[in-house]
Write a protein that holds these residues in place. Structure first.
Motif, mmCIF file in Angstrom:
data_model
loop_
_atom_site.group_PDB
_atom_site.id
_atom_site.type_symbol
_atom_site.label_atom_id
_atom_site.label_comp_id
_atom_site.label_asym_id
_atom_site.label_seq_id
_atom_site.Cartn_x
_atom_site.Cartn_y
_atom_site.Cartn_z
ATOM 1 N N UNK A 199 -23.774 3.640 -22.739
ATOM 2 C CA UNK A 199 -22.953 2.688 -21.991
ATOM 3 C C UNK A 199 -21.548 3.240 -21.780
ATOM 4 N N UNK A 200 -20.987 3.857 -22.809
ATOM 5 C CA UNK A 200 -19.664 4.470 -22.688
ATOM 6 C C UNK A 200 -19.691 5.605 -21.662
ATOM 7 N N UNK A 201 -20.784 6.348 -21.609
ATOM 8 C CA UNK A 201 -20.911 7.423 -20.632
ATOM 9 C C UNK A 201 -20.913 6.906 -19.209
ATOM 10 N N UNK A 202 -21.636 5.829 -18.966
ATOM 11 C CA UNK A 202 -21.674 5.226 -17.630
ATOM 12 C C UNK A 202 -20.294 4.690 -17.262
ATOM 13 N N UNK A 203 -19.672 3.995 -18.193
ATOM 14 C CA UNK A 203 -18.334 3.448 -17.955
ATOM 15 C C UNK A 203 -17.343 4.565 -17.648
ATOM 16 N N UNK A 204 -17.409 5.640 -18.396
ATOM 17 C CA UNK A 204 -16.509 6.788 -18.189
ATOM 18 C C UNK A 204 -16.654 7.341 -16.767
ATOM 19 N N UNK A 205 -17.879 7.575 -16.342
ATOM 20 C CA UNK A 205 -18.109 8.143 -15.001
ATOM 21 C C UNK A 205 -17.609 7.210 -13.906
ATOM 22 N N UNK A 206 -17.914 5.933 -14.039
ATOM 23 C CA UNK A 206 -17.493 4.992 -13.005
ATOM 24 C C UNK A 206 -15.980 4.822 -12.976
ATOM 25 N N UNK A 207 -15.368 4.825 -14.141
ATOM 26 C CA UNK A 207 -13.903 4.722 -14.201
ATOM 27 C C UNK A 207 -13.233 5.905 -13.516
ATOM 28 N N UNK A 208 -13.699 7.102 -13.826
ATOM 29 C CA UNK A 208 -13.083 8.295 -13.239
ATOM 30 C C UNK A 208 -13.231 8.303 -11.721
ATOM 31 N N UNK A 209 -14.375 7.881 -11.215
ATOM 32 C CA UNK A 209 -14.571 7.796 -9.766
ATOM 33 C C UNK A 209 -13.642 6.751 -9.157
ATOM 34 N N UNK A 210 -13.502 5.637 -9.833
ATOM 35 C CA UNK A 210 -12.631 4.566 -9.352
ATOM 36 C C UNK A 210 -11.167 5.014 -9.339
ATOM 37 N N UNK A 211 -10.737 5.623 -10.434
ATOM 38 C CA UNK A 211 -9.357 6.121 -10.497
ATOM 39 C C UNK A 211 -9.081 7.077 -9.342
ATOM 40 N N UNK A 212 -10.016 7.977 -9.081
ATOM 41 C CA UNK A 212 -9.834 8.974 -8.024
ATOM 42 C C UNK A 212 -9.628 8.305 -6.673
ATOM 43 N N UNK A 213 -10.401 7.285 -6.384
ATOM 44 C CA UNK A 213 -10.250 6.565 -5.114
ATOM 45 C C UNK A 213 -8.871 5.933 -5.008
ATOM 46 N N UNK A 214 -8.467 5.248 -6.053
ATOM 47 C CA UNK A 214 -7.166 4.586 -6.011
ATOM 48 C C UNK A 214 -6.034 5.600 -5.871
ATOM 49 N N UNK A 215 -6.117 6.670 -6.640
ATOM 50 C CA UNK A 215 -5.036 7.653 -6.635
ATOM 51 C C UNK A 215 -4.952 8.426 -5.337
ATOM 52 N N UNK A 216 -6.071 8.594 -4.637
ATOM 53 C CA UNK A 216 -6.043 9.367 -3.393
ATOM 54 C C UNK A 216 -5.932 8.499 -2.145
#
Length: 143
Positions: free
Chosen positions: A102-119
Motif C-alpha cells: 500500500x505504501x508503494x502504491x501511495x508513493x508512486x501516485x504521490x510522486x506522479x501527482x507532485x510532478x503534475x502540480x510542480x510542472x
C-alpha cells in the motif's frame, strides 16, 4: 523563497515524513509508525486543502478552465486520501503485509501527482498577498 518554491518545499517535507513512515513500517516499529503516519497524513491533507481552497480556484480563474487540470488533481487528491486512510488503518492494525504494498502504491501516485502540480500548476499561478497568507507562506511581507 518564491511561492512556487515554498509549495515544492511542502512536497519535499511530506516526502520526508513519508520516508520516515516507511522506515518504521519496514522495521515494524509500530508505535513510531502510528505517529509518523498521523503526522504525514495530517500534513498532506492540510496541503491538499490549501491547494483546493486557494491554488486550484486561482488557476481556474486565470486559465478559464474549471474542468481542466484542477479537476484531475482534485480527483487524485481523493484517491490519495483513500490510500492514506487505508494505510493509516493498516498501520493501526500492525499489518506489515498490507502496509508495504500500500505504501508503494501511495508513493508512486504521490510522486506522479507532485510532478503534475510542480510542472503545470505552480508555475502558472501568481499569488496575491492574501492567498500567500492563506497558504502560510513564510515570505509574506509584513504590514
Amino acid at each position: 523563497m518564491k511561492p512556487a518554491d515554498y509549495l515544492i518545499h511542502i512536497h519535499r517535507h511530506c516526502q520526508q515524513l513519508f520516508d520516515a513512515l516507511q522506515r518504521h513500517i519496514t522495521q515494524q516499529r509500530w508505535a513510531q509508525a502510528q505517529r509518523a503516519c498521523h503526522d504525514f497524513c495530517a500534513e498532506l491533507d492540510s496541503h491538499f486543502a490549501d491547494e483546493e481552497q486557494v491554488l486550484y480556484p486561482l488557476y481556474e480563474q486565470l486559465n478559464g478552465q474549471p474542468q481542466g487540470p484542477t479537476e484531475v488533481m482534485r480527483y487524485e487528491h481523493e484517491q490519495l486520501r483513500e490510500l492514506m486512510e487505508a494505510l493509516f488503518q493498516a498501520v493501526q492494525q500492525h499489518d506489515a503485509a498490507v502496509c508495504g504494498p500500500l505504501a508503494g502504491v501511495l508513493q508512486r501516485q504521490l510522486l506522479q501527482h507532485y510532478q503534475k502540480e510542480e510542472s503545470i500548476l505552480y508555475p502558472f499561478c501568481q499569488l496575491s498577498t492574501a492567498q500567500l497568507v492563506a497558504l502560510r507562506w513564510p515570505g509574506v511581507p509584513s504590514g
